[in-house]
Design a protein around this motif. Structure first.
Motif, PDB file in Angstrom:
ATOM      1  N   GLY A 257       1.559  -5.973 -15.402  1.00  0.00           N
ATOM      2  CA  GLY A 257       2.230  -6.907 -14.528  1.00  0.00           C
ATOM      3  C   GLY A 257       1.193  -8.031 -14.064  1.00  0.00           C
ATOM      4  N   ASN A 258       0.086  -7.573 -13.579  1.00  0.00           N
ATOM      5  CA  ASN A 258      -0.937  -8.241 -13.179  1.00  0.00           C
ATOM      6  C   ASN A 258      -1.228  -9.710 -14.043  1.00  0.00           C
ATOM      7  OD1 ASN A 258      -1.141  -7.070 -10.588  1.00  0.00           O
ATOM      8  ND2 ASN A 258      -2.690  -5.798 -11.311  1.00  0.00           N
ATOM      9  N   LEU A 259      -1.127  -9.417 -15.338  1.00  0.00           N
ATOM     10  CA  LEU A 259      -1.471 -10.248 -16.316  1.00  0.00           C
ATOM     11  C   LEU A 259      -0.526 -11.405 -16.506  1.00  0.00           C
ATOM     12  CD1 LEU A 259      -2.830  -7.793 -19.061  1.00  0.00           C
ATOM     13  CD2 LEU A 259      -4.201  -9.023 -17.060  1.00  0.00           C
TER      14      LEU A 259
ATOM     15  N   LEU B 214       0.901  -1.122  -0.083  1.00  0.00           N
ATOM     16  CA  LEU B 214      -0.118   0.002  -0.213  1.00  0.00           C
ATOM     17  C   LEU B 214       0.812   1.201   0.022  1.00  0.00           C
ATOM     18  CD1 LEU B 214      -2.771  -1.063   2.478  1.00  0.00           C
ATOM     19  CD2 LEU B 214      -2.816  -1.228   0.080  1.00  0.00           C
ATOM     20  N   PHE B 215       1.734   1.263   0.698  1.00  0.00           N
ATOM     21  CA  PHE B 215       2.805   2.321   0.674  1.00  0.00           C
ATOM     22  C   PHE B 215       3.375   2.766  -0.424  1.00  0.00           C
ATOM     23  CE2 PHE B 215       6.995   4.385   2.277  1.00  0.00           C
ATOM     24  CZ  PHE B 215       6.357   5.722   2.788  1.00  0.00           C
ATOM     25  N   LEU B 216       3.920   1.657  -1.059  1.00  0.00           N
ATOM     26  CA  LEU B 216       4.716   1.897  -2.358  1.00  0.00           C
ATOM     27  C   LEU B 216       3.790   2.145  -3.359  1.00  0.00           C
ATOM     28  CD1 LEU B 216       7.411  -0.783  -2.089  1.00  0.00           C
ATOM     29  CD2 LEU B 216       7.887   1.362  -1.856  1.00  0.00           C
ATOM     30  N   ALA B 217       2.651   1.774  -3.515  1.00  0.00           N
ATOM     31  CA  ALA B 217       1.472   1.811  -4.464  1.00  0.00           C
ATOM     32  C   ALA B 217       0.971   3.301  -4.590  1.00  0.00           C
ATOM     33  CB  ALA B 217       0.266   0.934  -4.352  1.00  0.00           C
TER      34      ALA B 217
ATOM     35  N   PHE C  64       3.825  -8.630  -6.869  1.00  0.00           N
ATOM     36  CA  PHE C  64       2.863  -9.155  -7.564  1.00  0.00           C
ATOM     37  C   PHE C  64       1.414  -8.319  -7.313  1.00  0.00           C
ATOM     38  CE2 PHE C  64       4.928 -12.762  -8.998  1.00  0.00           C
ATOM     39  CZ  PHE C  64       4.356 -13.213 -10.174  1.00  0.00           C
ATOM     40  N   GLN C  65       1.492  -7.838  -6.015  1.00  0.00           N
ATOM     41  CA  GLN C  65       0.310  -7.037  -5.572  1.00  0.00           C
ATOM     42  C   GLN C  65       0.326  -5.653  -5.879  1.00  0.00           C
ATOM     43  OE1 GLN C  65      -2.569  -8.871  -4.965  1.00  0.00           O
ATOM     44  NE2 GLN C  65      -1.327 -10.709  -4.925  1.00  0.00           N
ATOM     45  N   LEU C  66       1.587  -5.382  -6.287  1.00  0.00           N
ATOM     46  CA  LEU C  66       1.812  -3.770  -6.454  1.00  0.00           C
ATOM     47  C   LEU C  66       0.973  -3.230  -7.678  1.00  0.00           C
ATOM     48  CD1 LEU C  66       3.547  -1.334  -4.931  1.00  0.00           C
ATOM     49  CD2 LEU C  66       5.273  -1.880  -6.807  1.00  0.00           C
ATOM     50  N   GLY C  67       0.933  -3.725  -8.793  1.00  0.00           N
ATOM     51  CA  GLY C  67       0.249  -3.266  -9.992  1.00  0.00           C
ATOM     52  C   GLY C  67      -1.215  -3.293  -9.585  1.00  0.00           C
ATOM     53  N   PHE C  68      -1.844  -4.136  -9.036  1.00  0.00           N
ATOM     54  CA  PHE C  68      -3.548  -4.025  -8.703  1.00  0.00           C
ATOM     55  C   PHE C  68      -3.668  -2.767  -8.051  1.00  0.00           C
ATOM     56  CE2 PHE C  68      -6.847  -5.063  -5.862  1.00  0.00           C
ATOM     57  CZ  PHE C  68      -7.859  -4.977  -6.938  1.00  0.00           C
ATOM     58  N   CYS C  69      -2.903  -2.572  -6.723  1.00  0.00           N
ATOM     59  CA  CYS C  69      -2.839  -1.535  -5.750  1.00  0.00           C
ATOM     60  C   CYS C  69      -2.747  -0.226  -6.487  1.00  0.00           C
ATOM     61  CB  CYS C  69      -2.006  -1.666  -4.523  1.00  0.00           C
ATOM     62  SG  CYS C  69      -2.277  -2.982  -3.444  1.00  0.00           S
ATOM     63  N   VAL C  70      -1.619  -0.181  -7.218  1.00  0.00           N
ATOM     64  CA  VAL C  70      -1.418   1.160  -8.388  1.00  0.00           C
ATOM     65  C   VAL C  70      -2.663   1.464  -8.905  1.00  0.00           C
ATOM     66  CG1 VAL C  70       0.119   2.225  -9.891  1.00  0.00           C
ATOM     67  CG2 VAL C  70       0.945   0.952  -7.902  1.00  0.00           C
ATOM     68  N   PHE C  71      -2.986   0.353  -9.703  1.00  0.00           N
ATOM     69  CA  PHE C  71      -4.296   0.658 -10.376  1.00  0.00           C
ATOM     70  C   PHE C  71      -5.464   1.280  -9.959  1.00  0.00           C
ATOM     71  CE2 PHE C  71      -8.041  -0.996 -12.539  1.00  0.00           C
ATOM     72  CZ  PHE C  71      -8.172  -0.131 -13.735  1.00  0.00           C
ATOM     73  N   VAL C  72      -5.729   0.667  -8.651  1.00  0.00           N
ATOM     74  CA  VAL C  72      -7.041   1.064  -7.986  1.00  0.00           C
ATOM     75  C   VAL C  72      -6.876   2.416  -7.390  1.00  0.00           C
ATOM     76  CG1 VAL C  72      -8.432   0.514  -5.918  1.00  0.00           C
ATOM     77  CG2 VAL C  72      -7.647  -1.343  -7.410  1.00  0.00           C
TER      78      VAL C  72
END
Length: 303
Positions: free
Chosen positions: A130-132, A102-105, A175-183
């Protein structure tokens, strides 16, 4: 206004008209209830089976009426599998992983959504793409890389990232960073630009705009993401199985395997262990329920 036309003090107000119940609305509620029960059915069946002796369900079936209910399987599952240390291992992986993701995203999302930087949309597309990427594709390269990255002994007994919590945390965050950045980037775009413009007029720097203005406004989105991220990282077993060889460092999901016998498996005992494992994620959702729902519904209506 004359005395004749003035309304009498204390006169009863006309009863509010109730909206007529439409068949379509009843059908919608019935459908939603059926879907909810379908998703809850496995959990309810696991709870029901965990309270019954295996001999009873073997003789009468899992859908029979209970003759004896007790919590003995929960005590046995917790002690036989050694869940205490596995709970700690899962928290060591999930809590720092969620906070780092969450912090980096939020950093990247703020730069993409609020700073006028070139290539911001391309950067967002790269994080989203990256999530794909299938996780199984990079298992072997990551295994080789982590065995070659040195760490001091106080960080890893193997002197490398392999067989340490750092490897699992790094992969989970990556792996979770991309989804958090998108949201978060899409959520930050819904915030009024006038707030940051007023802060710039008052002399606020980039860090103040990010830390003291933008992040507090993103609290519902952060709570919703935190709930989802904790659930995914807590329930993950693949990365720990690949990058951890020491059995004492495995997460809570591996404790369920200790309840399986070599020649016989008591599935009621396994159901009790599954319910115990699921309790932390349910607790996190209950604690963040209000913020989680607010984060999901924000932006659904305007005006």
């Amino acid at each position: 206004m004359t005395a004749e036309t003035a309304p009498a003090v204390g006169a009863a107000r006309p009863a509010a008209r109730r909206r007529p119940v439409r068949p379509g609305r009843l059908g919608l509620h019935a459908f939603l209830m059926a879907v909810s029960l379908a998703f809850l059915a496995p959990l309810l069946l696991a709870v029901y089976a965990s309270l019954r002796p295996y001999e009873e369900t073997a003789a009468h079936g899992y859908f029979s009426l209970p003759r004896n209910l007790s919590f003995d399987y929960y005590r046995q599952a917790f002690t036989d599998s050694g869940m205490g240390k596995y709970f700690v291992n899962s928290l060591i992986i999930a809590v720092p992983g969620v906070l780092l993701a969450l912090f980096l995203a939020s950093f990247v999302a703020f730069a993409v959504a609020r700073l006028r930087m070139r290539g911001g949309m391309v950067l967002l597309m790269l994080f989203t793409a990256g999530n794909l990427l299938p996780q199984q594709v990079i298992v072997t390269p990551l295994y080789v890389m982590f065995n070659r990255i040195p760490l001091p002994y106080w960080m890893s007994e193997s002197m490398t990232m392999y067989d340490s919590f750092w490897a699992v945390i790094a992969v989970q965050v990556g792996f979770q960073l991309g989804f958090c950045v998108f949201v978060l980037a899409n959520f930050m775009r819904t915030l009024p630009l006038e707030i940051l413009e007023a802060a710039r007029v008052d002399g606020a720097g980039v860090w103040t705009q990010y830390w003291r203005i933008t992040l507090p406004l993103c609290r519902p989105a952060l709570a919703a993401l935190g709930t989802l991220q904790f659930t995914w990282m807590y329930n993950d077993f693949l990365w720990a199985l690949v990058f951890v060889s020491d059995g004492d460092k495995l997460p809570i999901t591996s404790a369920l395997n200790n309840l399986r016998g070599q020649f016989f498996t008591d599935y009621n005992l396994l159901a009790a262990g599954s319910v115990i494992v699921a309790l932390p994620t349910i607790l996190v959702f209950l604690l963040l329920q209000r913020q989680f729902i607010a984060g999901l519904t924000l932006g659904s209506s305007k005006g």
